[in-house]
Structures are given as structure tokens and as C-alpha cells.
Design an enzyme around this catalytic site. Structure first.
Site, short mmCIF file in Angstrom:
data_model
loop_
_atom_site.label_atom_id
_atom_site.label_comp_id
_atom_site.label_asym_id
_atom_site.label_seq_id
_atom_site.Cartn_x
_atom_site.Cartn_y
_atom_site.Cartn_z
N PHE A 147 36.39 38.01 38.31
CA PHE A 147 35.03 38.20 39.13
C PHE A 147 35.58 39.56 39.05
O PHE A 147 34.33 40.85 38.67
CB PHE A 147 35.74 37.65 40.24
CG PHE A 147 34.96 36.47 40.12
CD1 PHE A 147 35.28 35.34 39.91
CD2 PHE A 147 33.29 35.62 40.24
CE1 PHE A 147 35.13 34.01 39.85
CE2 PHE A 147 32.72 34.87 40.20
CZ PHE A 147 33.98 33.79 40.29
N ARG A 148 37.48 40.38 39.38
CA ARG A 148 36.82 42.10 39.65
C ARG A 148 37.39 42.59 39.12
O ARG A 148 37.13 44.22 39.58
CB ARG A 148 37.72 42.00 40.99
CG ARG A 148 36.26 40.68 42.08
CD ARG A 148 36.96 41.06 43.58
NE ARG A 148 35.84 39.82 44.82
CZ ARG A 148 35.76 39.16 44.77
NH1 ARG A 148 36.84 38.02 44.19
NH2 ARG A 148 35.32 38.23 45.53
N ASN B 57 38.93 28.16 41.72
CA ASN B 57 38.12 28.49 40.94
C ASN B 57 37.41 26.96 40.14
O ASN B 57 37.71 26.30 40.91
CB ASN B 57 38.72 28.56 39.18
CG ASN B 57 39.81 29.57 38.87
OD1 ASN B 57 39.29 30.64 39.55
ND2 ASN B 57 41.28 29.66 38.75
N CYS C 258 16.98 17.05 49.76
CA CYS C 258 16.84 15.61 50.10
C CYS C 258 18.26 15.11 50.74
O CYS C 258 18.69 14.53 50.62
CB CYS C 258 15.97 14.78 49.55
SG CYS C 258 16.82 14.37 47.74
N GLY D 163 47.10 34.17 39.66
CA GLY D 163 45.70 35.11 39.12
C GLY D 163 45.00 35.26 40.37
O GLY D 163 43.66 34.54 39.82
N ARG E 191 48.15 40.52 37.96
CA ARG E 191 48.47 41.81 37.24
C ARG E 191 48.58 42.72 38.74
O ARG E 191 49.37 44.31 37.76
CB ARG E 191 46.66 42.22 36.40
CG ARG E 191 46.71 43.48 36.14
CD ARG E 191 45.83 43.36 34.60
NE ARG E 191 45.28 42.39 33.89
CZ ARG E 191 44.75 41.72 33.55
NH1 ARG E 191 43.33 42.40 34.18
NH2 ARG E 191 44.30 41.34 32.56
N ASP E 192 48.40 42.63 39.50
CA ASP E 192 48.37 43.70 40.05
C ASP E 192 49.09 43.21 41.81
O ASP E 192 48.68 42.31 41.93
CB ASP E 192 46.97 44.81 41.00
CG ASP E 192 45.89 44.32 40.50
OD1 ASP E 192 45.45 43.18 40.81
OD2 ASP E 192 45.27 44.48 38.85
N1 APR Z 1 47.29 37.97 33.41
C1 APR Z 1 47.73 38.72 35.39
N2 APR Z 1 46.73 38.56 36.91
C2 APR Z 1 45.25 39.09 36.21
C3 APR Z 1 44.81 38.35 34.42
C4 APR Z 1 45.42 37.73 33.47
N3 APR Z 1 45.34 37.15 32.85
N4 APR Z 1 43.36 37.91 34.81
C5 APR Z 1 42.82 38.46 36.27
N5 APR Z 1 44.15 39.10 36.64
C6 APR Z 1 44.08 39.51 37.71
C7 APR Z 1 43.11 40.46 38.70
O1 APR Z 1 43.86 41.47 38.03
C8 APR Z 1 42.62 39.97 39.36
O2 APR Z 1 43.95 40.70 40.92
O3 APR Z 1 43.39 37.96 39.00
C9 APR Z 1 42.98 38.48 40.01
C10 APR Z 1 41.39 38.15 39.90
O4 APR Z 1 40.79 38.03 40.91
P1 APR Z 1 39.07 38.05 41.35
O5 APR Z 1 38.33 38.30 39.73
O6 APR Z 1 38.83 38.22 42.19
O7 APR Z 1 39.24 36.81 41.29
P2 APR Z 1 39.08 35.13 42.12
O8 APR Z 1 40.99 36.48 43.17
O9 APR Z 1 40.00 34.49 41.98
O10 APR Z 1 38.18 35.86 43.23
C11 APR Z 1 37.50 35.31 44.28
O11 APR Z 1 35.68 35.28 44.39
O12 APR Z 1 33.43 35.57 43.54
C12 APR Z 1 34.30 35.07 44.71
O13 APR Z 1 34.31 32.47 44.55
C13 APR Z 1 34.64 34.03 43.95
O14 APR Z 1 36.35 31.96 44.03
C14 APR Z 1 36.00 33.37 43.30
C15 APR Z 1 36.61 34.30 45.11
#
Ligand code: APR
Length: 252
Positions: free
Chosen positions: A15-16, A87, A117, A177, A203-204
């Protein structure tokens, strides 16, 4: 605890992440701001963007990756108390983890509910409409049928309350993740005992790992697949995991 970052290796955007994340790529959907695609008020104003996204995320289009199978291996070894996932791609189920071991905290596409309904429908009753770019409607009252995905402001599934039992019992917490930005899911990271080790693979650096770390925290930054492969190697499970992935891939 897992988030969209464990499914990016399967080809599903998170997402971000800047640039590649879903929230950076919603201009095509003509919505006022990214999160609107998961907001009820906008959904009732215009359900098309959500169903267009649902079609793109159709679970049948993607396969689990080694991260999902790592959790399946933990289950097979009797080590997985529960997998809490944000997820909605359903890949945890596809990897063979029993639903009893899952808490799909932000819902699932496996079922849908009429918004008028409240009748419930299995996915086979409405995915055909979604795949043909039609908004699924209730055959009884003609209300819009919405997949059981948790929209912002909606209550989480009752199963989420299992955390009250699970987290105090856990003797290790793995977090992979996720940006740990969305509540109440993110606060689960604080729900294990103070002496319980927490391992962040991401990743971070995110959440309280960044601003209120605990003495027994372990952080492995970088690509989730590479990090899981390294952890599995340290555990001596590399061959077992490879065999599991091959078996499951052949089955598919
Ligand atoms: N390897 C390591 N880290 C990764 C990878 C990868 N291949 N791909 C993405 N990431 C990390 C990103 O750097 C980030 O810190 O995973 C994290 C994903 O964060 P988001 O995109 O915010 O996803 P998530 O935490 O699941 O979002 C939570 O937000 O919008 C709502 O309902 C939606 O369930 C979702 C919730």
C-alpha cells in the site's frame, strides 16, 4: 503478524511503498484520495473503483511465496500459535495454513455480504460479476454485495479478539512486511510479554521498533524473501522448505 510486504514477492503491490505501493497508483480510479477506495461513504457513492481493484487483486491470479510457506512450515512443525494477517489476498489459505490458525484481521474475499439485507454469499456467487466489471447485486433485495473486506471505520472480524488469548501466550513474536501504521492491528506488536523476543523482518524500521525498542527485539532489514531464506538456513530447514514449496507448487 504480517502485512502486504510479504505478498509483494508474489506480485501484489503493497500500500505505502513509495512509487510501487497501491496508494501511489490509484489515479486511474478517479478517487478523491487513496484511502477512499476502502471507505464505505465513497463505496456507496461509487463502488466501481473498489471492484476494479478487487478484480486486479483476484486471489486466483497469484501464488504464495516462500514467506507464506515459511509460516506453513511453522504450522506443520506445531510451532505456529496463530498467524495474524492484514492481507486480503488469501495467500495464507492458499499456502495450506488451516483457517483455524489464521486471523484475517482486515477481512477476506472468501465471502461477501449484501449491504442492505445483510445476506451472506460465498465468493462463487459474485466473483463472476466482478470479473465482468459488473457491480454484484443481491438477488433478493438488489442491494450491493460487498466482499467481507474491512473498510476504514468498520469493525474488525470477531476472530480478531483471539488476540486477547494468543498474545499473552506467545513465546516469540514474528512481524513481517508491514508498516505497522494501521490500528488496532499495529498495537498487537505491544501485546506480548516484556520478556518475549520480537523479530521484525521488513524493508524498513517501523512501529515501536523505531521509537521504543525492547531489549530482546531483533531487527532484520531488507528484502523479506532474502531474510526468510537466511532465517530458514540458520534453522536448518532449507531442504524441508524447498520440498514443501515444490509439493505445493506441483499441486497447484
Ligand atoms: N521485503 C521487505 N519489506 C517489504 C517488501 C519486501 N519485498 N515489500 C514491502 N515491504 C515493506 C514496506 O517497506 C512497508 O514497510 O512492507 C511494508 C508494507 O507496508 P504497507 O504498504 O503499509 O502495508 P500494510 O502494513 O500491510 O498496510 C496495513 O493499511 O491500507 C490499509 O488495510 C490496508 O491492510 C492494509 C493496512
Amino acid at each position: 503478524m504480517v502485512g502486504a510486504g510479504i505478498s509483494t514477492p508474489s506480485g501484489i503491490p503493497d500500500f505505502r511503498s513509495p512509487g510501487s505501493g497501491l496508494y501511489s497508483n490509484l489515479l486511474q480510479y478517479n478517487i478523491p484520495y487513496p484511502e477512499a477506495i476502502f471507505e464505505l461513504e465513497f463505496f456507496f457513492h461509487n463502488p466501481k473503483p473498489f471492484f476494479t481493484l478487487a478484480k486486479q487483486l483476484y486471489p486466483g491470479n497469484y501464488r504464495p511465496n516462500i514467506t507464506h510457506y515459511f509460516f506453513r512450515l511453522l504450522h506443520d512443525k506445531g510451532l505456529l500459535l496463530r498467524l495474524y494477517t492484514q492481507n486480503i489476498d488469501g495467500l495464507e489459505r492458499v499456502s495450506g495454513i488451516p483457517v483455524s490458525k489464521l486471523v484475517e484481521a482486515h477481512g477476506t474475499f472468501a465471502s461477501a455480504t449484501c449491504t442492505v439485507c445483510r445476506r451472506s454469499f460465498p465468493e462463487k456467487d459474485w466473483w463472476a460479476d466482478v470479473m465482468m466489471d459488473r457491480v454484484p447485486c443481491c438477488p433478493v433485495c438488489a442491494g450491493i454485495v460487498k466482499p467481507d473486506i474491512v473498510f476504514f471505520g468498520e469493525p474488525l472480524p470477531e476472530r480478531f479478539l483471539l488476540h486477547v488469548l494468543d498474545f499473552p501466550m506467545a513465546d516469540l513474536l514474528l512481524i513481517l512486511g508491514t508498516s505497522l501504521e494501521v490500528e488496532p492491528f499495529a498495537s498487537l506488536s505491544e501485546a506480548v510479554g516484556a520478556s518475549v523476543p520480537r523479530l521484525l523482518i521488513n524493508r524498513d524500521l517501523v512501529g515501536t521498533f523505531a521509537w521504543r525498542p525492547r531489549s530482546r527485539d531483533v531487527v532484520q532489514l531488507g528484502d523479506v524473501v532474502h531474510s526468510v531464506e537466511r532465517l530458514v538456513e540458520l534453522l536448518g530447514w532449507t531442504k524441508e522448505l524447498q520440498d514443501l514449496v515444490q509439493r505445493e507448487t506441483r499441486k497447484a
